[in-house]
Scaffold this motif. Structure first.
Motif, mmCIF file in Angstrom:
data_model
loop_
_atom_site.group_PDB
_atom_site.id
_atom_site.type_symbol
_atom_site.label_atom_id
_atom_site.label_comp_id
_atom_site.label_asym_id
_atom_site.label_seq_id
_atom_site.Cartn_x
_atom_site.Cartn_y
_atom_site.Cartn_z
ATOM 1 N N ALA A 1 0.832 -1.203 0.000
ATOM 2 C CA ALA A 1 0.000 0.000 0.000
ATOM 3 C C ALA A 1 0.867 1.253 0.000
ATOM 4 N N ASP A 2 0.479 2.245 -0.793
ATOM 5 C CA ASP A 2 1.185 3.513 -0.870
ATOM 6 C C ASP A 2 0.861 4.329 0.375
ATOM 7 N N PRO A 3 1.861 4.644 1.217
ATOM 8 C CA PRO A 3 1.572 5.396 2.453
ATOM 9 C C PRO A 3 1.038 6.790 2.195
ATOM 10 N N GLY A 4 1.213 7.306 0.968
ATOM 11 C CA GLY A 4 0.726 8.648 0.663
ATOM 12 C C GLY A 4 -0.720 8.693 0.204
ATOM 13 N N ARG A 5 -1.322 7.527 -0.038
ATOM 14 C CA ARG A 5 -2.724 7.500 -0.480
ATOM 15 C C ARG A 5 -3.668 7.645 0.718
#
Length: 358
Positions: free
Chosen positions: A75-79
């Protein structure tokens, strides 16, 4: 014509706790739609996560524990966490064929015939031998009452209505509440707002160092003791303290997290203390938490004199057919997984006619 459908178990709610329970029902040999049904009133997968504000990115989420049988990886931590976790829950439902029915509003659970419970919903009625209630708290935001609250000329909103910091640009904001949401709001608002003020009923407790397994067990035990006594549960977070990370340290150094005791009254233009101190405000943001969403269980009269429902593990003491998961000590994401497994184990024994140990 209202056809009553009979099943062995009904799961109400498809957040972390509800999906974990549904997974363990399948593993125990129960077939979705034939032996059990999962009812969820949300518009889509994701539980309460789907309603979180966009600026709460996945990287800011504290301790999101994977659902049983399927890890959340890459998972992209910035999403936004709402997107990441909703997609994960949707994939989970598909992978294990849980066939969640939504949107379905559960209106009431009543005593039925032949020892069954009647679950009355917007999509009809189910008669069930066991009930797993996993409705969480998001639908019951807690709004404290203070003298003069109705006179305030500015805006009042709860964490449940918070959409991000941009709409507070140039405004004076009072944030009420000493939990993780309150500190997150303050840190986000500070660069936008004209001024922020933080007030809490009790001094905040910041936790240094890692939160290890022993500390977690001790925190859960404190919450569990309350529900065993029939008292309304406190959140697990309320007994763990706030994690002291780099962002929080900077907020303390900058004065953003300089806490004041809660005010005594609300005025048309702000808040006021008994000693005459005043703070002008355009907005009061109530980061004051949530209460368990259990109104649909009211016809069963499960609440005791203490105001809560006595629970042993996940099982309601007054009615062993009913399990509350995601309630009290199982309100954390890891606790919800364990609670789902424990509830299904008890239900399996109940339906097989075995005595369930107290």
């Amino acid at each position: 014509m209202n056809v009553i459908r009979e099943v062995e178990a009904v799961v109400i709610g498809a957040g972390q706790a509800g999906l974990a329970a549904a997974y363990h029902l399948r593993r125990a040999g129960f077939e979705p739609d034939r032996d059990f049904v999962v009812l969820d009133h949300s518009p889509g997968p994701g539980g309460a996560w789907q309603f979180r504000w966009p600026s709460l990115t996945y990287g800011k989420v504290h301790g999101m524990h994977a659902l049983p049988g399927m890890e959340l990886t890459g998972a992209d931590p910035g999403r936004p966490s709402a997107e990441v976790i909703s997609e994960y829950f949707a994939a989970y439902e598909r992978t294990f064929g849980l066939r969640v029915r939504r949107p379905v509003d559960v209106r009431a659970v009543r005593e039925g015939d032949g020892g069954r419970l009647l679950v009355e919903t917007s999509a009809g009625t189910w008669a069930t031998r066991a009930l797993i209630n996993a409705t969480g708290t998001w639908d019951r935001p807690f709004w404290p009452r203070y003298p003069g609250q109705e006179t305030f000329r500015g805006r009042q909103l709860h964490t449940a209505q918070y959409a991000g910091p941009e709409e507070f640009a140039g405004l004076r904001v009072v944030v009420v509440g000493g939990g993780a949401s309150g500190t997150q709001h303050l840190l986000e608002l500070a660069p936008y707002a004209a001024a922020t003020t933080w007030v809490t009923r009790r001094p905040p407790v910041f936790r240094e160092g890692p939160f290890d397994e022993d500390a977690g067990r001790a925190a859960v035990a404190l919450v569990a003791e309350r529900v065993r006594r029939g008292l309304p549960p406190r959140s697990v977070v309320s007994v763990t303290g706030l994690p002291l990370n780099d962002a929080v340290r900077q907020g303390i150094a900058d004065g953003v997290l300089d806490r004041l005791p809660v005010f005594d009254r609300i005025t048309p233009d702000g808040v006021e203390w008994a000693d005459g101190r005043r703070v002008a405000a355009d907005v009061i943001l109530w980061a004051t938490g949530f209460r368990a969403a259990l109104d649909h269980l009211a016809p069963l009269r499960l609440r005791g004199p203490g105001g809560g429902i006595r629970v042993e593990g996940t099982r309601v003491v007054a009615d062993p057919r009913i399990h509350l998961v995601g309630y009290g000590p199982s309100a954390s994401t890891v606790g919800a997984n364990r609670a789902g497994r424990a509830a299904v184990r008890d239900i399996r024994r109940l339906l097989d006619g075995e005595a369930v140990a107290a």
